[in-house]
Design a protein around this motif. Structure first.
Motif, PDB file in Angstrom:
ATOM      1  N   ALA A  64       0.684  -1.310  -0.090  1.00  0.00           N
ATOM      2  CA  ALA A  64       0.045   0.018   0.129  1.00  0.00           C
ATOM      3  C   ALA A  64       0.845   1.317  -0.079  1.00  0.00           C
ATOM      4  O   ALA A  64       0.403   2.292  -0.502  1.00  0.00           O
ATOM      5  N   VAL A  65       2.185   1.238   0.575  1.00  0.00           N
ATOM      6  CA  VAL A  65       2.982   2.619   1.001  1.00  0.00           C
ATOM      7  C   VAL A  65       3.774   2.485  -0.298  1.00  0.00           C
ATOM      8  O   VAL A  65       4.578   3.678  -0.338  1.00  0.00           O
ATOM      9  N   LYS A  66       3.820   1.861  -1.400  1.00  0.00           N
ATOM     10  CA  LYS A  66       4.658   1.926  -2.454  1.00  0.00           C
ATOM     11  C   LYS A  66       3.955   3.193  -3.111  1.00  0.00           C
ATOM     12  O   LYS A  66       2.772   3.571  -3.467  1.00  0.00           O
ATOM     13  N   GLY A  67       5.057   4.336  -3.463  1.00  0.00           N
ATOM     14  CA  GLY A  67       4.705   5.463  -4.306  1.00  0.00           C
ATOM     15  C   GLY A  67       4.130   6.366  -3.417  1.00  0.00           C
ATOM     16  O   GLY A  67       3.773   7.467  -3.922  1.00  0.00           O
ATOM     17  N   ILE A  68       4.032   6.480  -1.943  1.00  0.00           N
ATOM     18  CA  ILE A  68       3.620   7.220  -1.036  1.00  0.00           C
ATOM     19  C   ILE A  68       4.819   8.295  -0.496  1.00  0.00           C
ATOM     20  O   ILE A  68       5.803   7.736  -0.452  1.00  0.00           O
ATOM     21  N   ASP A  69       4.419   9.553  -0.511  1.00  0.00           N
ATOM     22  CA  ASP A  69       5.426  10.561   0.073  1.00  0.00           C
ATOM     23  C   ASP A  69       5.449  10.442   1.656  1.00  0.00           C
ATOM     24  O   ASP A  69       6.505  10.683   2.213  1.00  0.00           O
ATOM     25  N   VAL A  70       4.195  10.686   2.209  1.00  0.00           N
ATOM     26  CA  VAL A  70       4.165  10.792   3.795  1.00  0.00           C
ATOM     27  C   VAL A  70       3.021  10.003   4.130  1.00  0.00           C
ATOM     28  O   VAL A  70       1.946   9.682   3.702  1.00  0.00           O
ATOM     29  N   VAL A  71       3.461   9.523   5.295  1.00  0.00           N
ATOM     30  CA  VAL A  71       2.535   8.486   6.056  1.00  0.00           C
ATOM     31  C   VAL A  71       2.059   9.383   7.426  1.00  0.00           C
ATOM     32  O   VAL A  71       2.850   9.787   8.020  1.00  0.00           O
ATOM     33  N   LEU A  72       0.860   9.393   7.455  1.00  0.00           N
ATOM     34  CA  LEU A  72       0.067  10.002   8.905  1.00  0.00           C
ATOM     35  C   LEU A  72      -0.456   8.842   9.418  1.00  0.00           C
ATOM     36  O   LEU A  72      -1.402   8.179   9.064  1.00  0.00           O
ATOM     37  N   HIS A  73       0.235   8.254  10.360  1.00  0.00           N
ATOM     38  CA  HIS A  73       0.002   7.179  11.457  1.00  0.00           C
ATOM     39  C   HIS A  73      -1.017   7.640  12.388  1.00  0.00           C
ATOM     40  O   HIS A  73      -0.574   7.887  13.733  1.00  0.00           O
ATOM     41  N   LEU A  74      -2.413   7.183  12.198  1.00  0.00           N
ATOM     42  CA  LEU A  74      -3.366   7.562  13.085  1.00  0.00           C
ATOM     43  C   LEU A  74      -3.791   6.193  13.608  1.00  0.00           C
ATOM     44  O   LEU A  74      -4.598   6.511  14.819  1.00  0.00           O
ATOM     45  N   ALA A  75      -3.838   5.341  13.078  1.00  0.00           N
ATOM     46  CA  ALA A  75      -4.410   4.000  13.286  1.00  0.00           C
ATOM     47  C   ALA A  75      -3.902   3.608  14.976  1.00  0.00           C
ATOM     48  O   ALA A  75      -2.730   3.534  15.242  1.00  0.00           O
ATOM     49  N   CYS A  76      -4.975   3.278  15.537  1.00  0.00           N
ATOM     50  CA  CYS A  76      -4.875   2.794  16.943  1.00  0.00           C
ATOM     51  C   CYS A  76      -5.939   2.137  17.717  1.00  0.00           C
ATOM     52  O   CYS A  76      -6.946   2.642  17.164  1.00  0.00           O
ATOM     53  N   ALA A 116       1.082   9.824  15.504  1.00  0.00           N
ATOM     54  CA  ALA A 116      -0.027  10.598  16.144  1.00  0.00           C
ATOM     55  C   ALA A 116       0.144   9.946  17.493  1.00  0.00           C
ATOM     56  O   ALA A 116      -0.379   8.967  17.976  1.00  0.00           O
ATOM     57  N   SER A 117       0.886  10.401  18.742  1.00  0.00           N
ATOM     58  CA  SER A 117       0.911   9.910  19.784  1.00  0.00           C
ATOM     59  C   SER A 117      -0.114  10.669  20.770  1.00  0.00           C
ATOM     60  O   SER A 117      -1.308  10.598  20.178  1.00  0.00           O
TER      61      SER A 117
END
Length: 333
Positions: A64-76, A116-117
């Motif tokens: 899924a992350v191929k070709g992505i510039d930025v990851v916003l990690h909100l999942a928890c 996102a802590s």
């Protein structure tokens, strides 16, 4: 930085952030396990990709992350009460899966990783201003794991993989995938639906952040220069009001918006939740120029409008508004 992947992009904040970034011209990939569905996402938008995926499935995430510039990690598994659930669920999603995601993102050529802590990592503090260098004193597994992930991220910080951590306050206000298990939203729901507000304790101070300001901050973090954010941790919390003061604000606004309901009663009961802290967000204002544009009162008014417009049916019983109830109903594991 046009290609953005949001883990948890179908959640409370993600449901407002996703259309906002699409409207701003970004290509957005939502990667979400879909415990709460995706009907609230603009799935017909040509620049939106929706992937039903588990953050513990690193192989799927790596694709899924191929070709992505930025990851916003909100999942928890979100908020302290969620640990009424199987502890292993929360540990595997909130902690065990974290570093493998970071590594996969870096290996795929992602340029920026935003984590996102939570400001709840500070636990209880008598300090008049809790800044980013305050000791982490977690009271629950939720804020323990949130804090434990932060140093794992810094291991992978490099000039071509810029990492930044945000410690947001409790988010409040209306979102397409509404949560009604957060302090301001809980009090507003009870006032509108039951004509009575229950306050547990009342003296505890809780910083809050309007959901629109939260989304605006994430958008800002897509644009900020590397040198301003690389390896940085930022508090993002405003209006460090006591629970009682929040309740008084809710009472006033609901009485104003719904005069037909008459006076809203306010009842105080003992609390077993001692979390109380006053966070200082001067650093993010100084370095990024970020200051909120919305207040707790705005959040309450937005929720009142949503109630008035019929957007929050079955607000006391609908499981989708309540993370723990929903996950118990799904028997998530």
């Amino acid at each position: 930085m046009r290609n953005v992947l949001i883990t948890g992009g179908s959640g409370y904040v993600g449901s407002l952030l996703t259309p906002q970034l699409l409207n701003a011209g970004y290509n957005v990939t939502v990667y979400d396990i879909m415990y709460f569905g995706d009907d609230h996402l603009p799935k017909d938008h040509p620049n939106l990709t929706v992937i039903q995926g588990d953050v513990r499935d690193v192989a799927k995430f790596s694709e899924a992350v191929k070709g992505i510039d930025v990851v916003l990690h909100l999942a928890c598994i979100s908020n302290d009460a969620s640990f009424e659930l199987d502890e292993k669920l929360s540990e595997t999603i909130n902690y065990d899966a974290f570093e493998p995601l970071v590594v996969a993102a870096k290996q795929a050529g992602v340029k920026r990783f935003v984590y996102a802590s939570s400001s709840s990592v500070y636990g209880v503090s008598d300090a008049p201003d809790v800044t980013e260098d305050h000791p982490l004193v977690p009271l629950t597994l939720y804020n323990k794991f949130k804090g434990m992930c932060e140093p794992l991220l810094w291991k992978h910080q490099s000039p071509d993989f810029v990492c930044v951590t945000i410690r947001p306050a409790t988010v409040c206000g209306y979102g397409p995938r509404q949560r009604l298990d957060l302090s301001v939203n809980i009090l507003t729901n009870h006032a509108v639906t039951n004509g009575k507000i229950l306050v547990f304790g009342g003296d505890q101070k809780r910083p809050n952040l309007h959901i629109q300001d939260m989304c605006d901050l994430y958008e800002l973090l897509l644009k900020a220069p590397d040198e301003q954010i690389a390896g940085q941790t930022f508090n993002a919390g405003y209006q460090n009001m006591s629970i009682m003061d929040i309740a008084q604000t809710v009472k006033r606004v609901v009485e104003e918006v719904f005069p037909e309901k008459g006076e809203i009663a306010l009842e105080v009961q003992p609390s077993n939740d001692p979390r109380s802290y006053h966070i200082n967000s001067d650093k993010i204002a100084r370095i990024l120029g970020f200051k909120p544009k919305h207040t707790i009162e705005d959040a309450v008014r937005d929720l009142c409008t949503a109630f008035r417009d019929g957007k929050l049916p079955d607000s006391m019983t609908g499981v989708n508004y309540y993370n723990v109830r929903k996950l118990k109903a799904l028997e998530a594991a």
